[in-house]
Design a protein around this motif. Structure first.
Motif, PDB file in Angstrom:
ATOM      1  N   UNK A 189      -5.321   5.451  -4.606  1.00  0.00           N
ATOM      2  CA  UNK A 189      -4.123   5.673  -3.813  1.00  0.00           C
ATOM      3  C   UNK A 189      -3.835   7.141  -3.583  1.00  0.00           C
ATOM      4  N   UNK A 190      -4.032   7.957  -4.604  1.00  0.00           N
ATOM      5  CA  UNK A 190      -3.820   9.404  -4.460  1.00  0.00           C
ATOM      6  C   UNK A 190      -4.777   9.983  -3.421  1.00  0.00           C
ATOM      7  N   UNK A 191      -6.048   9.569  -3.489  1.00  0.00           N
ATOM      8  CA  UNK A 191      -7.033  10.040  -2.506  1.00  0.00           C
ATOM      9  C   UNK A 191      -6.648   9.603  -1.104  1.00  0.00           C
ATOM     10  N   UNK A 192      -6.164   8.379  -0.974  1.00  0.00           N
ATOM     11  CA  UNK A 192      -5.776   7.870   0.337  1.00  0.00           C
ATOM     12  C   UNK A 192      -4.611   8.657   0.920  1.00  0.00           C
ATOM     13  N   UNK A 193      -3.619   8.992   0.092  1.00  0.00           N
ATOM     14  CA  UNK A 193      -2.473   9.771   0.562  1.00  0.00           C
ATOM     15  C   UNK A 193      -2.932  11.127   1.090  1.00  0.00           C
TER      16      UNK A 193
END
Length: 534
Positions: A189-193
């Motif tokens: 999720x952090x990478x996606x953000x």
């Protein structure tokens, strides 16, 4: 518009952004978030026994972990069109990804069923806006003649993720604990953000200003009616069997609430200037038929990815990892088929692909009605491969057909409704399967035990042979007789389980067959160009 670059959100000719972005890079970024969101519809499926054991609840209660997520997803989907316009697609998209990521981590830290369900609802609310916004981005980014290929690439995330979910979930549950089925979303999720922030430029506020100038506000009453209808429907489906259906005042009360919400939300939506759900779209032959087909496809996709792993775990002794691996070959085939669909849609009408896919899925379900105790791993894997061929022939063409004739300013609404159909269908499919499994299990047990009584010669003969077997294994006569009675009872339960699962697969087969005539009534679209609205 060139296929090499696109102006984003406004993603397309009507957009307001100032820079061009390679459209295939946009596909990759939005597919990553969509993959993560759809993955969580099934990643916990094979871990349900672990969740039940860890939280001291039954497997039936643990299934709420799946259905609450789907219902929360479906509820927020109906509001995603307005919120994307009001907040801007990029901002709304990032809010969804952040909420989804944080709630995923909290699911992994849940201390009881109530807290887990609460965090799963938050997770569903966060994830619900990600897929429809992704699809509307792609619909506006690519010209009509390229949408089939774009949706096929994006469809890898939507259709393969539910198949990868049980495999990954099984591995994590066996080796790290069920909590990691949710915690794994943290770093992704952090990478996606970060990628969304870098790739999707900040939009201008033209759409927001238009909404304010026209006095269009969020349809709060419509949202509450839809949420009430979907929520009460899920309670009825999930608790009906356990609470004796309409013998329970609790179920009767929720049925009344469900019907009342449904009756009120249709005239409310038809009389609003900007309704939360545009029922006029659902009333058209093209979009309405696509919506129903997507309901059925979602039911089959989610039901098969839940009940096949449960069957092999409960009746064949598979671990969670091996239960997930049963679905893996089908996932590989699905991925291949998704890309093949992009090509097929350039010269084959979507309705023929949908009908073909539904027939293949129905044939696969029919194959699963022939299960018996000595079936090996390859039988289940091949059945999943056939499903992996059929389902992509439904999902990508039905998305492509659903956008035919939809005005550009309605693509967000169309995306939201189609994804709501997939999630609502999935929730109904899981609940329907659970009820068929429980009800038919009771029926088959009552019928089988009719033949298991002491005066039955066949029973006496079997009891004597099994008793002799245990005596030869070193047991005393009394112990051997007790063991023989227990063994016969165990065989009855095994047969009950087999027959109940067979009935589930019969139900799903009939559901797949029902999609065929609906597909064939879709009108032809001009391949490579937009079709006129009906």
């Amino acid at each position: 518009m060139s296929a090499a670059s696109a102006t984003v959100d406004g993603f397309g000719p009507s957009g307001n952004a100032s820079r061009a972005v390679n459209p295939w890079l946009i596909v990759v970024v939005v597919s990553m978030a969509a993959f993560m969101e759809v993955l969580d519809t099934t990643i916990a499926n094979v871990a349900l026994p672990y969740i039940g054991g860890g939280l001291a609840i039954s497997t039936d209660d643990a299934s709420w972990v799946i259905t609450t997520y789907l219902v929360a997803n479906a509820i927020i989907l109906t509001a995603s069109s307005f919120l994307a316009k009001r907040l801007g697609r990029k901002r709304f998209y990032m809010i969804c990804v952040v909420l989804f990521t944080v709630s995923s981590v909290l699911c992994g830290l849940a201390w009881n069923l109530e807290s887990l369900l609460f965090f799963r609802i938050l997770q569903g609310l966060g994830g619900g806006g990600m897929v429809p916004v992704s699809q509307s981005i792609l619909a506006d980014t690519f010209p009509p003649e390229k949408r089939g290929q774009a949706f096929a690439a994006f469809g890898v995330a939507v259709v393969v993720a539910p198949v990868v979910g049980p495999t990954l979930g099984g591995f994590l549950a066996d080796n790290a604990g069920w909590e990691w089925c949710f915690l794994v979303n943290g770093p992704i999720g952090i990478l996606s953000v970060v990628l969304v922030w870098l790739v999707l430029p900040k939009p201008k506020l033209a759409e927001r200003e238009r909404l304010e100038q026209e006095g269009i506000r969020f349809d709060v009453i419509g949202f509450l009616l839809v949420a009430t209808f979907l929520g009460s429907l899920e309670v009825i489906l999930d608790r009906g069997q356990e609470d004796d259906w309409f013998g329970s005042n609790f179920i009767i009360a929720f049925t009344v609430i469900c019907i009342l919400a449904f009756v009120l939300m249709i005239p409310w939506g038809l009389t609003r200037k900007s309704p939360l759900v545009d029922f006029r779209m659902l009333a058209t032959r093209q979009f309405g038929s696509c919506f129903i087909v997507m309901l059925m496809a979602g039911a089959i996709l989610l039901a098969t990815t839940q009940f096949l792993p449960l069957l092999v775990q409960q009746s064949f002794g598979y671990t969670a990892t091996w239960a997930g691996l049963v679905l893996s070959p089908g996932g590989v085939v699905t991925m291949i088929m998704m890309f093949a669909n992009g090509r097929l849609l350039t010269f084959v009408q979507p309705k023929y692909l949908i009908a073909t896919g539904a027939l293949i899925v129905a044939a696969s379900m029919y194959g699963l009605t022939n299960i018996y105790a000595d079936i090996d791993f390859s039988y289940f894997a091949w059945s999943r491969i056939y499903i992996g061929i059929g389902l992509p022939l439904i999902f990508v063409p039905v998305l492509t057909a659903s956008y035919a004739g939809v005005p550009p300013d309605m693509t967000d609404q169309a995306s939201a409704l189609m994804n709501a159909a997939r999630n609502i269908g999935g929730s109904i499919g899981v609940s329907l399967g659970m009820n068929v499994l429980a009800f038919r299990g009771q029926f088959h047990q009552s019928r089988l035990v009719e033949s298991v009584y002491p005066s039955n010669p066949a029973y006496q003969d079997t009891l004597q042979k099994v008793t002799d077997y245990f005596v030869n294994q070193g047991s005393s006569v009394l112990q051997a007789q007790q063991q023989a009675i227990a063994w016969i009872g165990q065989q009855v339960q095994i047969q009950v389980a087999f027959l109940a699962y067979v009935d589930v697969f019969w139900t799903l087969m009939l559901l797949a067959l029902a999609a065929v005539p609906l597909a064939l009534i879709l009108r032809n679209i001009k391949l490579g160009a937009p079709a006129a609205a009906e």
